[in-house]
Motif scaffolding. Structure first.
Motif, mmCIF file in Angstrom:
data_model
loop_
_atom_site.group_PDB
_atom_site.id
_atom_site.type_symbol
_atom_site.label_atom_id
_atom_site.label_comp_id
_atom_site.label_asym_id
_atom_site.label_seq_id
_atom_site.Cartn_x
_atom_site.Cartn_y
_atom_site.Cartn_z
ATOM 1 N N GLU A 6 -14.418 44.687 20.189
ATOM 2 C CA GLU A 6 -13.531 45.224 21.253
ATOM 3 C C GLU A 6 -14.328 46.077 22.126
ATOM 4 O OE1 GLU A 6 -10.328 45.892 23.822
ATOM 5 O OE2 GLU A 6 -10.525 44.172 22.492
ATOM 6 N N ALA A 7 -14.793 46.965 21.483
ATOM 7 C CA ALA A 7 -15.881 47.976 22.154
ATOM 8 C C ALA A 7 -16.752 47.399 23.006
ATOM 9 C CB ALA A 7 -16.518 49.107 21.203
ATOM 10 N N SER A 8 -17.613 46.250 22.443
ATOM 11 C CA SER A 8 -18.541 45.513 23.394
ATOM 12 C C SER A 8 -17.786 44.750 24.705
ATOM 13 C CB SER A 8 -19.091 44.356 22.310
ATOM 14 O OG SER A 8 -20.152 43.726 23.203
ATOM 15 N N ARG A 9 -16.586 44.271 24.337
ATOM 16 C CA ARG A 9 -15.928 43.429 25.466
ATOM 17 C C ARG A 9 -15.597 44.500 26.553
ATOM 18 N NH1 ARG A 9 -10.846 42.849 27.374
ATOM 19 N NH2 ARG A 9 -9.999 44.075 25.623
ATOM 20 N N ARG A 10 -15.287 45.735 26.246
ATOM 21 C CA ARG A 10 -14.867 46.870 26.947
ATOM 22 C C ARG A 10 -15.969 47.355 27.693
ATOM 23 N NH1 ARG A 10 -9.653 50.605 25.254
ATOM 24 N NH2 ARG A 10 -8.605 48.807 24.215
ATOM 25 N N ASN A 11 -16.831 47.408 27.278
ATOM 26 C CA ASN A 11 -18.352 47.868 27.895
ATOM 27 C C ASN A 11 -18.628 46.805 28.953
ATOM 28 O OD1 ASN A 11 -18.364 50.408 26.474
ATOM 29 N ND2 ASN A 11 -19.668 49.535 24.778
ATOM 30 N N GLU A 12 -18.714 45.703 28.358
ATOM 31 C CA GLU A 12 -19.034 44.333 29.392
ATOM 32 C C GLU A 12 -18.302 44.448 30.436
ATOM 33 O OE1 GLU A 12 -19.889 39.701 29.258
ATOM 34 O OE2 GLU A 12 -19.401 40.546 27.327
ATOM 35 N N ARG A 13 -16.897 44.648 30.295
ATOM 36 C CA ARG A 13 -16.172 44.504 31.515
ATOM 37 C C ARG A 13 -16.199 45.647 32.421
ATOM 38 N NH1 ARG A 13 -9.654 44.934 29.818
ATOM 39 N NH2 ARG A 13 -10.434 47.023 29.443
ATOM 40 N N SER A 14 -16.236 47.000 31.802
ATOM 41 C CA SER A 14 -16.731 48.089 32.618
ATOM 42 C C SER A 14 -17.856 47.791 33.412
ATOM 43 C CB SER A 14 -16.655 49.287 31.574
ATOM 44 O OG SER A 14 -17.116 50.294 32.561
ATOM 45 N N ALA A 15 -18.913 47.437 32.830
ATOM 46 C CA ALA A 15 -20.125 47.041 33.639
ATOM 47 C C ALA A 15 -20.059 45.985 34.942
ATOM 48 C CB ALA A 15 -21.251 46.488 32.795
ATOM 49 N N ASN A 16 -19.287 45.102 34.509
ATOM 50 C CA ASN A 16 -18.933 44.116 35.589
ATOM 51 C C ASN A 16 -18.242 44.498 36.698
ATOM 52 O OD1 ASN A 16 -20.372 42.063 34.217
ATOM 53 N ND2 ASN A 16 -18.285 41.437 33.336
ATOM 54 N N SER A 17 -17.344 45.586 36.299
ATOM 55 C CA SER A 17 -16.653 46.302 37.289
ATOM 56 C C SER A 17 -17.266 47.173 38.414
ATOM 57 C CB SER A 17 -15.223 47.154 36.593
ATOM 58 O OG SER A 17 -14.581 46.216 36.192
ATOM 59 N N ASP A 18 -18.251 47.691 37.406
ATOM 60 C CA ASP A 18 -19.256 48.604 38.291
ATOM 61 C C ASP A 18 -20.128 47.869 39.327
ATOM 62 O OD1 ASP A 18 -17.951 50.978 37.025
ATOM 63 O OD2 ASP A 18 -19.532 51.261 35.472
ATOM 64 N N ALA A 19 -20.346 46.779 38.756
ATOM 65 C CA ALA A 19 -21.360 45.966 39.512
ATOM 66 C C ALA A 19 -20.606 45.415 40.957
ATOM 67 C CB ALA A 19 -21.835 44.935 38.732
ATOM 68 N N VAL A 20 -19.431 44.952 40.652
ATOM 69 C CA VAL A 20 -18.559 44.368 42.008
ATOM 70 C C VAL A 20 -18.352 45.546 42.831
ATOM 71 C CG1 VAL A 20 -16.628 43.533 42.312
ATOM 72 C CG2 VAL A 20 -17.644 42.594 40.541
ATOM 73 N N LEU A 21 -17.936 46.809 42.238
ATOM 74 C CA LEU A 21 -17.644 47.919 43.320
ATOM 75 C C LEU A 21 -18.867 48.225 44.038
ATOM 76 C CD1 LEU A 21 -15.695 50.106 43.969
ATOM 77 C CD2 LEU A 21 -16.259 51.575 42.062
ATOM 78 N N THR A 22 -19.884 48.529 43.420
ATOM 79 C CA THR A 22 -21.230 48.834 43.776
ATOM 80 C C THR A 22 -21.511 47.639 45.207
ATOM 81 O OG1 THR A 22 -21.985 49.827 41.792
ATOM 82 C CG2 THR A 22 -23.677 49.059 43.577
ATOM 83 N N SER A 23 -21.521 46.606 44.791
ATOM 84 C CA SER A 23 -21.700 45.381 45.828
ATOM 85 C C SER A 23 -20.801 45.482 47.048
ATOM 86 C CB SER A 23 -21.519 43.954 44.901
ATOM 87 O OG SER A 23 -21.985 43.119 45.941
ATOM 88 N N SER A 24 -19.407 45.611 46.665
ATOM 89 C CA SER A 24 -18.746 45.761 47.847
ATOM 90 C C SER A 24 -18.856 46.738 48.765
ATOM 91 C CB SER A 24 -17.165 45.539 47.399
ATOM 92 O OG SER A 24 -16.851 46.808 46.370
ATOM 93 N N SER A 25 -19.352 48.186 48.096
ATOM 94 C CA SER A 25 -19.411 49.156 48.865
ATOM 95 C C SER A 25 -20.803 49.214 49.819
ATOM 96 C CB SER A 25 -19.592 50.513 47.780
ATOM 97 O OG SER A 25 -20.550 50.404 46.798
ATOM 98 N N LYS A 26 -21.876 48.344 49.505
ATOM 99 C CA LYS A 26 -23.086 48.435 50.092
ATOM 100 C C LYS A 26 -22.931 47.808 51.533
ATOM 101 C CE LYS A 26 -26.136 47.631 46.330
ATOM 102 N NZ LYS A 26 -27.244 46.899 45.695
#
Length: 231
Positions: free
Chosen positions: A185-205
């Motif tokens: 579950e921790a691995s799944r949450r970390n992966e989801r958080s990393a993907n969310s950060d990547a999307v946010l970074t991409s949309s803010s550029k």
């Protein structure tokens, strides 16, 4: 394994009570591998026969060196005058080994109070809880698997409540499987958080291109379609 292999063992030196327990476990393994543990624990006493005594002293001196070479300078004072490996081992045990009711009480407090912070390292937290369980076992206070599972789940952050609710009573009987599910579950949450950060970074550029606007005149070059900052 040859005795010359003594120098190949690399562990963190004993620095005090904080790392004594880990140090002791590793030292027992090293001394066992070198066939020296029985000199340290006293199971092989000094023989009366003179020829056998010389061999015993040589092995015991090697065991003493094996211990002292893995003790930090700040703790060396406790074993620097030891004449035998058992004397040194017992001195360190008396100094740093938690014993008696007070040790049990203090350890129980830690186990029931410790909580993993929101966003904390779940794996490190599990290792900490495991070390507490092992220490309790050493003190003669065995913690059953179901009880440890409950303690572990109770120590998780509040955001894990929905995950905790997926466990049934029978699931708690195997703490190893509980730990496995927590890590997944921790691995799944970390992966989801990393993907969310990547999307946010991409949309803010910024796109790097500005739209042509015929109503805007650049004050830098006098042409239409852009501002001076884009000239």
């Amino acid at each position: 394994m040859s005795e010359s292999s003594n120098s190949t063992y690399k562990i963190e030196p004993l620095k005090g009570g904080d790392n004594y327990r880990t140090w002791k476990v590793k030292m027992i393994d090293i001394l066992t591998d070198l066939d020296l543990l029985e000199y340290v624990d006293g199971s092989r006493a000094e023989p009366a026969d003179q020829s056998a005594k010389e061999d015993w002293k040589k092995k015991d001196r090697k065991a003493l060196s094996t211990i002292r070479l893995r003790v930090d300078d700040s703790c060396l004072i406790y074993v620097e005058d030891s004449k035998t490996s058992k004397e040194a081992w017992d001195a360190l045990n008396d100094m740093y080994e938690a014993k008696g009711p007070i040790a049990i009480v203090l350890l129980r407090r830690k186990m029931f109070i410790v909580r993993c912070e929101e966003g904390g390292d779940i794996e490190m937290h599990i290792k900490l809880m495991r070390s507490y369980q092992s220490q309790m076992n050493t003190l003669g206070q065995k913690i059953e698997k179901a009880d440890f599972s409950m303690l572990l789940l109770t120590s998780l952050p509040d955001s894990w409540d929905s995950f905790i609710s997926t466990f049934g009573s029978t699931d708690l009987e195997d703490s190893n499987k509980v730990i496995q599910r927590i890590l997944q579950e921790a691995s799944r949450r970390n992966e989801r958080s990393a993907n969310s950060d990547a999307v946010l970074t991409s949309s803010s550029k910024p796109s790097g291109k500005s739209k042509f606007n015929p109503r805007i005149t650049c004050y830098c070059c006098g042409r239409l379609g852009h501002i001076a900052a884009e000239c």
